[in-house]
Design a protein around this motif. Sequence first.
Motif, PDB file in Angstrom:
ATOM      1  N   GLU A 138      -6.186   0.537   1.142  1.00 29.91           N
ATOM      2  CA  GLU A 138      -4.970  -0.276   1.235  1.00 29.91           C
ATOM      3  C   GLU A 138      -3.826   0.521   1.843  1.00 29.91           C
ATOM      4  O   GLU A 138      -3.088   0.013   2.711  1.00 29.91           O
ATOM      5  N   GLU A 139      -3.685   1.781   1.408  1.00 31.08           N
ATOM      6  CA  GLU A 139      -2.617   2.619   1.968  1.00 31.08           C
ATOM      7  C   GLU A 139      -2.868   2.871   3.451  1.00 31.08           C
ATOM      8  O   GLU A 139      -1.919   2.885   4.256  1.00 31.08           O
ATOM      9  N   TYR A 140      -4.118   3.061   3.831  1.00 31.45           N
ATOM     10  CA  TYR A 140      -4.484   3.283   5.236  1.00 31.45           C
ATOM     11  C   TYR A 140      -4.120   2.065   6.085  1.00 31.45           C
ATOM     12  O   TYR A 140      -3.531   2.194   7.174  1.00 31.45           O
ATOM     13  N   ASN A 141      -4.442   0.886   5.596  1.00 27.97           N
ATOM     14  CA  ASN A 141      -4.125  -0.335   6.345  1.00 27.97           C
ATOM     15  C   ASN A 141      -2.620  -0.524   6.480  1.00 27.97           C
ATOM     16  O   ASN A 141      -2.127  -0.945   7.541  1.00 27.97           O
ATOM     17  N   ASN A 142      -1.895  -0.202   5.428  1.00 25.61           N
ATOM     18  CA  ASN A 142      -0.426  -0.284   5.498  1.00 25.61           C
ATOM     19  C   ASN A 142       0.112   0.701   6.531  1.00 25.61           C
ATOM     20  O   ASN A 142       1.071   0.397   7.261  1.00 25.61           O
ATOM     21  N   PHE A 143      -0.492   1.885   6.567  1.00 28.44           N
ATOM     22  CA  PHE A 143      -0.110   2.891   7.559  1.00 28.44           C
ATOM     23  C   PHE A 143      -0.338   2.374   8.980  1.00 28.44           C
ATOM     24  O   PHE A 143       0.541   2.493   9.855  1.00 28.44           O
ATOM     25  N   LEU A 144      -1.507   1.759   9.227  1.00 28.60           N
ATOM     26  CA  LEU A 144      -1.810   1.223  10.563  1.00 28.60           C
ATOM     27  C   LEU A 144      -0.836   0.128  10.942  1.00 28.60           C
ATOM     28  O   LEU A 144      -0.347   0.078  12.084  1.00 28.60           O
ATOM     29  N   ASN A 145      -0.545  -0.763   9.998  1.00 28.43           N
ATOM     30  CA  ASN A 145       0.387  -1.860  10.283  1.00 28.43           C
ATOM     31  C   ASN A 145       1.779  -1.323  10.597  1.00 28.43           C
ATOM     32  O   ASN A 145       2.494  -1.865  11.455  1.00 28.43           O
ATOM     33  N   ARG A 146       2.158  -0.239   9.900  1.00 25.58           N
ATOM     34  CA  ARG A 146       3.490   0.321  10.116  1.00 25.58           C
ATOM     35  C   ARG A 146       3.616   0.963  11.491  1.00 25.58           C
ATOM     36  O   ARG A 146       4.639   0.840  12.161  1.00 25.58           O
ATOM     37  N   PHE A 147       2.546   1.646  11.922  1.00 22.27           N
ATOM     38  CA  PHE A 147       2.610   2.373  13.193  1.00 22.27           C
ATOM     39  C   PHE A 147       2.240   1.501  14.387  1.00 22.27           C
ATOM     40  O   PHE A 147       2.721   1.723  15.500  1.00 22.27           O
ATOM     41  N   LEU A 148       1.404   0.493  14.171  1.00 23.82           N
ATOM     42  CA  LEU A 148       0.936  -0.314  15.294  1.00 23.82           C
ATOM     43  C   LEU A 148       1.578  -1.697  15.365  1.00 23.82           C
ATOM     44  O   LEU A 148       1.484  -2.381  16.379  1.00 23.82           O
TER      45      LEU A 148
END
Length: 312
Positions: free
Chosen positions: A301-311
């Motif tokens: 979940e944290e990884y997906n949030n990271f991707l959404n934030r950067f991409l």
Amino acid sequence: MPRTMDGKYVTEASKVFQMADDHWKEGEYDEARKLYSEAATLYRNTADVEGEAFVLCRLGELELSLGKFDNAEKAFMAAADLTRDFDFSQNTYGEILTKLGNLENEREQYDKALDYFAQAKVVLEKIGNKDLLGDVFDKEAYLFLLTGQDIKALESYKKAAELYKKEGVSLKEASTLRAIARIEMKNRDYDDAHDVLERCRLLYRENGDLLGEASALSAIGCLRYVIRDIENSRKALMKAVYLYSKATHHYAEAESLLYLARVEASDRDRGDFERAKAHYKRSIDLFDFLGNDTMKNFVLEEYNNFLNRFLG
């Protein structure tokens, strides 16, 4: 005392004592109790005061491990009565007082625990046993932590660390320094915490303790991250990951990879997007390998949030 030669118990009392230990390890508590009592009688018959006290202490530890506080107290008090008045048994007496303090701590009778620790300190200071005295301060500090008295805990931990250092008990010193660093980080005394952790790391390294050194490095990495020292945080955590991997401690490795991912993801200029992705993925894979779905899903979940934030 239970006597051994080349690692083997040689007296009848010590053999029975070993049998009791073996039954305890196998979870056969009633048989262990019976054999500890038999061993205590055999030591008593040979006028071996410390041997009898040692067995009674072990019986007390068994009872304490099972939550049988009254039975544990009875065994510890009997051991204390045996050793209190002899010069040759003051080491043992000091240890017993410490165990009684631990018992009262388990009962949440903190004032009684502190009283026993105070008595133990008097005995052990008198005979100059710095190692055992350090143990008392260590346990006293833990009690203070439990009761929310961080300043007193820090003072006791520092006394314990000083005693361990004087006695050359470096692994105990390192463990105590780790506890000191946690409190100092909590109090935002970051410079002091960093110095303590570096000393801690060095001690673990000198002793060849990979997990201890990795733990200290992981803490240093987290500390540097808090103050936004990205480069040094990255270096410390990468070393921690390597050592955990070398020691095959996969949970701690996965945890350190998560911290490392956060470091790389925390700053667009000084961090590294691709490295962050790789660290998150490796952490997820390790938690999956361990069958820890809770941590796996948390990191995912944290990884997906990271991707959404950067991409996004």
